[in-house]
Design a protein around this motif. Structure first.
Motif, short mmCIF file in Angstrom:
data_model
loop_
_atom_site.label_atom_id
_atom_site.label_comp_id
_atom_site.label_asym_id
_atom_site.label_seq_id
_atom_site.Cartn_x
_atom_site.Cartn_y
_atom_site.Cartn_z
N GLY A 44 4.03 16.56 -3.29
CA GLY A 44 2.81 17.04 -2.65
C GLY A 44 2.81 16.85 -1.15
O GLY A 44 1.89 17.32 -0.46
N LEU A 45 3.85 16.18 -0.63
CA LEU A 45 3.98 15.89 0.80
C LEU A 45 2.70 15.27 1.36
O LEU A 45 2.23 15.62 2.44
N SER A 46 2.19 14.34 0.57
CA SER A 46 0.99 13.61 1.00
C SER A 46 1.08 12.20 0.45
O SER A 46 1.42 11.99 -0.72
N GLY A 47 0.85 11.21 1.30
CA GLY A 47 0.89 9.82 0.87
C GLY A 47 1.56 8.93 1.89
O GLY A 47 1.92 9.37 2.99
N ARG A 48 1.75 7.68 1.52
CA ARG A 48 2.33 6.68 2.41
C ARG A 48 3.79 6.44 2.05
O ARG A 48 4.09 6.02 0.92
N VAL A 49 4.68 6.70 3.00
CA VAL A 49 6.11 6.48 2.82
C VAL A 49 6.53 5.35 3.76
O VAL A 49 6.13 5.32 4.92
N ALA A 50 7.36 4.44 3.25
CA ALA A 50 7.77 3.29 4.07
C ALA A 50 9.28 3.09 4.01
O ALA A 50 9.92 3.39 2.99
N THR A 60 14.90 13.24 0.36
CA THR A 60 14.44 12.20 -0.57
C THR A 60 12.92 12.18 -0.66
O THR A 60 12.34 12.03 -1.75
N ILE A 61 12.26 12.32 0.47
CA ILE A 61 10.80 12.36 0.46
C ILE A 61 10.30 13.57 -0.32
O ILE A 61 9.38 13.47 -1.14
N ARG A 62 10.90 14.72 -0.10
CA ARG A 62 10.48 15.93 -0.82
C ARG A 62 10.67 15.76 -2.33
O ARG A 62 9.84 16.21 -3.13
N ALA A 63 11.75 15.11 -2.72
CA ALA A 63 12.05 14.96 -4.14
C ALA A 63 11.09 14.00 -4.84
O ALA A 63 10.76 14.19 -6.01
N HIS A 64 10.64 12.98 -4.12
CA HIS A 64 9.81 11.95 -4.76
C HIS A 64 8.34 12.03 -4.37
O HIS A 64 7.52 11.30 -4.94
N SER A 124 0.81 -1.23 0.00
CA SER A 124 0.00 0.00 0.00
C SER A 124 0.84 1.27 0.00
O SER A 124 0.29 2.38 -0.04
N ALA A 125 2.17 1.15 0.04
CA ALA A 125 3.03 2.33 0.11
C ALA A 125 3.06 3.07 -1.23
O ALA A 125 3.07 2.45 -2.31
N ASP A 126 3.10 4.39 -1.17
CA ASP A 126 3.29 5.22 -2.37
C ASP A 126 4.78 5.38 -2.68
O ASP A 126 5.16 5.53 -3.85
N LEU A 127 5.61 5.36 -1.63
CA LEU A 127 7.05 5.55 -1.79
C LEU A 127 7.78 4.71 -0.76
O LEU A 127 7.43 4.73 0.43
N ALA A 129 12.82 4.68 -4.04
CA ALA A 129 13.88 5.70 -4.06
C ALA A 129 15.05 5.22 -3.22
O ALA A 129 14.89 4.90 -2.03
N THR A 130 16.23 5.16 -3.83
CA THR A 130 17.45 4.78 -3.12
C THR A 130 18.20 6.04 -2.70
O THR A 130 18.29 7.00 -3.46
N PHE A 131 18.75 6.03 -1.48
CA PHE A 131 19.54 7.16 -1.02
C PHE A 131 20.83 6.67 -0.40
O PHE A 131 20.90 5.54 0.10
N ASP A 132 21.87 7.48 -0.47
CA ASP A 132 23.16 7.13 0.13
C ASP A 132 23.09 7.40 1.63
O ASP A 132 22.81 8.52 2.06
N LEU A 133 23.34 6.38 2.41
CA LEU A 133 23.28 6.52 3.86
C LEU A 133 24.54 7.21 4.37
O LEU A 133 25.65 6.76 4.09
N PRO A 134 24.40 8.33 5.09
CA PRO A 134 25.59 8.98 5.66
C PRO A 134 26.35 8.03 6.59
O PRO A 134 25.77 7.14 7.21
N ARG A 135 27.65 8.24 6.67
CA ARG A 135 28.48 7.42 7.55
C ARG A 135 28.68 8.13 8.89
O ARG A 135 28.82 9.35 8.93
N ARG A 136 28.72 7.34 9.94
CA ARG A 136 28.98 7.91 11.27
C ARG A 136 30.45 8.21 11.42
O ARG A 136 31.30 7.43 10.99
N ASP A 137 30.76 9.33 12.05
CA ASP A 137 32.14 9.72 12.32
C ASP A 137 32.64 8.92 13.52
O ASP A 137 32.42 9.29 14.67
#
Length: 253
Positions: free
Chosen positions: A101-107, A94-98, A27-30, A62-70
């Motif tokens: 409308g800032l509305s929907g189901r993100v998982a 990433t949510i804003r880019a994809h 049911s996820a939109d993103l 949507a794939t994103f690069d995970l920041p590394r911990r210092d």
């Protein structure tokens, strides 16, 4: 309004996905999938495979690069806070880019369960987007470890302490506990213990085809685990493992 769902997907086995998790994915939109570097491509691949099976036809991935911990930050908590801040910014961007409308189901698909030794909920607290949160529980590494060794977590009427490799290394065996579960141990912290009378149940890649299990007295099993763990990490580029130890001499049950 965004509905952010953190979905526990178990410890890597496709059959560990619950019906609730499969329904939430469908049911996820993103769906956001972190990329942790070339050496951990198969982790992103496992998430993509789950999405290929369960995501709806209209679900965006949507794939994103995970920041590394210092890891050089002398203040561990400060370093973790900065790392979580950075991850939250990437989630938000990433949510804003994809989802303009800032509305929907993100998982997000979370290894194990989002509520146990996972920081996704703390990272979600940092988001400034208009959202609600939902958690789908998953099979934890603790459950998978006990099931794989066919043991119970506790002894009769006795407590169990869940701790980390860092805590075990820095502070030793937790006082007042005969049985402990150790998670997030990057370097075999059990090496610093007196092995006399200690039994260990260890597992890596639980629920995956690569699963490895070792059990026995710590004095004998400890060196074997260190060697097997090093070989497995070199072969795969990453390792996820967990272990349970008992020094009370009681059988699980």
């Amino acid at each position: 309004m965004i509905e952010l769902t953190l979905i526990g997907i178990g410890t890597g086995g496709a059959t560990q996905l619950t019906l609730d998790a499969a329904k939430a994915i469908a049911s996820a939109d993103l769906i956001l999938i972190p990329h942790k570097g070339a050496e951990k491509d198969d982790l992103a691949g496992l998430r993509r495979s789950i999405c290929d099976t369960h995501a709806g036809a209209g679900t965006a991935i949507a794939t994103f690069d995970l920041p590394r911990r210092d890891s050089a930050d002398p203040d561990y908590r400060h370093g973790v806070d900065r790392w979580h801040d950075a991850i939250a910014r990437v989630w938000q961007d990433t949510i804003r880019a994809h989802l303009p409308g800032l509305s929907g189901r993100v998982a997000l698909l979370i290894w194990g369960d989002p509520s146990l030794y996972d920081s996704s909920l703390r990272i979600a607290d940092r988001l400034t987007l208009p959202l609600t949160r939902r958690v789908i529980p998953g099979i934890t590494a603790i459950q998978a470890l006990c099931a794989a060794h066919a043991i119970t977590l506790n002894t009769v009427g006795a407590p169990v302490v869940i701790t980390t490799g860092r805590q075990l290394r820095d502070h030793g065996w937790p006082p007042g506990a005969d049985r402990i579960v150790v998670m997030l141990d990057g370097d075999c912290a059990f090496d610093g213990l007196d092995p006399q009378g200690v039994t260990i149940w260890w597992g890596a890649y639980l629920g995956m085809p690569e699963q490895i299990l070792i059990h026995g007295p710590l004095a004998e099993a400890g060196p074997e685990i260190r060697q097997v763990r090093a070989r497995a990490r070199a072969a795969h580029g990453w390792i996820m493992d967990i272990y349970l130890m008992d020094r009370g001499g009681a059988l699980p049950g």
